[in-house]
Scaffold this motif. Structure first.
Motif, short mmCIF file in Angstrom:
data_model
loop_
_atom_site.label_atom_id
_atom_site.label_comp_id
_atom_site.label_asym_id
_atom_site.label_seq_id
_atom_site.Cartn_x
_atom_site.Cartn_y
_atom_site.Cartn_z
N SER A 91 0.37 7.02 -11.49
CA SER A 91 1.38 7.49 -12.44
C SER A 91 2.74 6.89 -12.09
O SER A 91 2.96 6.43 -10.97
N ASN A 92 3.66 6.91 -13.05
CA ASN A 92 4.99 6.35 -12.83
C ASN A 92 5.73 7.03 -11.68
O ASN A 92 6.45 6.38 -10.94
N ASP A 93 5.53 8.35 -11.53
CA ASP A 93 6.21 9.06 -10.44
C ASP A 93 5.45 8.96 -9.12
O ASP A 93 5.87 9.50 -8.11
N LYS A 94 4.29 8.29 -9.13
CA LYS A 94 3.46 8.04 -7.94
C LYS A 94 2.97 9.34 -7.28
O LYS A 94 2.72 9.39 -6.09
N ILE B 47 0.80 -1.22 0.00
CA ILE B 47 0.00 0.00 0.00
C ILE B 47 0.83 1.27 0.00
O ILE B 47 0.29 2.36 -0.13
N LYS B 48 2.15 1.16 0.11
CA LYS B 48 3.01 2.34 0.24
C LYS B 48 2.73 3.43 -0.79
O LYS B 48 2.69 4.60 -0.44
N PRO B 49 2.52 3.10 -2.08
CA PRO B 49 2.24 4.17 -3.05
C PRO B 49 0.96 4.95 -2.74
O PRO B 49 0.83 6.10 -3.12
#
Length: 144
Positions: free
Chosen positions: A110-113, A32-34
């Motif tokens: 997104s890729n950059d989170k 769940i970190k992101p």
């Protein structure tokens, strides 16, 4: 001597196993970190979602210049594009049936989170039609 070496080996392997195993909480945190943090809902200005490291969440709306919690509960990532909310508390005057319900939602991170698109469907209350919703979220540092 062989007994002593065997005992030491068993102790060593036990300690190694304990420290190499992840707890459920550690595994869940990595998963769940992101999500963890404060997300501003650009589709609904004044609304925010807070996902916490313990797996809990709450939604905030700005009404009349005051931030209020509209609903809260727990969340879990099901896959790389789906999560589930278990809503334990919601406003009594909510238009949609949230409290005590579980909803599976979709997300694209997104890729950059730093941005996320989320969507889902919630049931209407008192005979109202369900709501199919979608929101664009941006990660922010504060609730202000």
């Amino acid at each position: 001597m062989l007994k002593r070496i065997s005992k030491i080996a068993v102790i060593f392997l036990t300690v190694l196993a304990i420290f190499s195993c992840k707890t459920v909480q550690q595994a869940n945190l990595k998963e769940i970190k992101p999500f963890v943090g404060i997300w501003s809902d650009t589709t609904n200005p004044g609304s925010k979602i807070v996902f916490k490291a313990d797996g809990s969440f709450y939604n905030i709306a700005n009404e009349g210049g005051v931030q209020i919690i509209t609903h809260s509960g727990t969340f879990k990532i099901l896959s790389n594009n789906m999560y589930v909310l278990n809503i334990s508390d919601a406003r009594a005057d909510a238009t949609y049936d949230l409290k005590g319900r579980q909803y599976a939602n979709y997300y694209t991170l997104s890729n950059d989170k730093k941005t996320m698109k989320v969507s889902g469907v919630v049931d209407g209350r008192n005979g109202r039609k369900p709501l199919q919703w979608a929101s664009d979220l941006i990660k922010v540092n504060t609730l202000d």
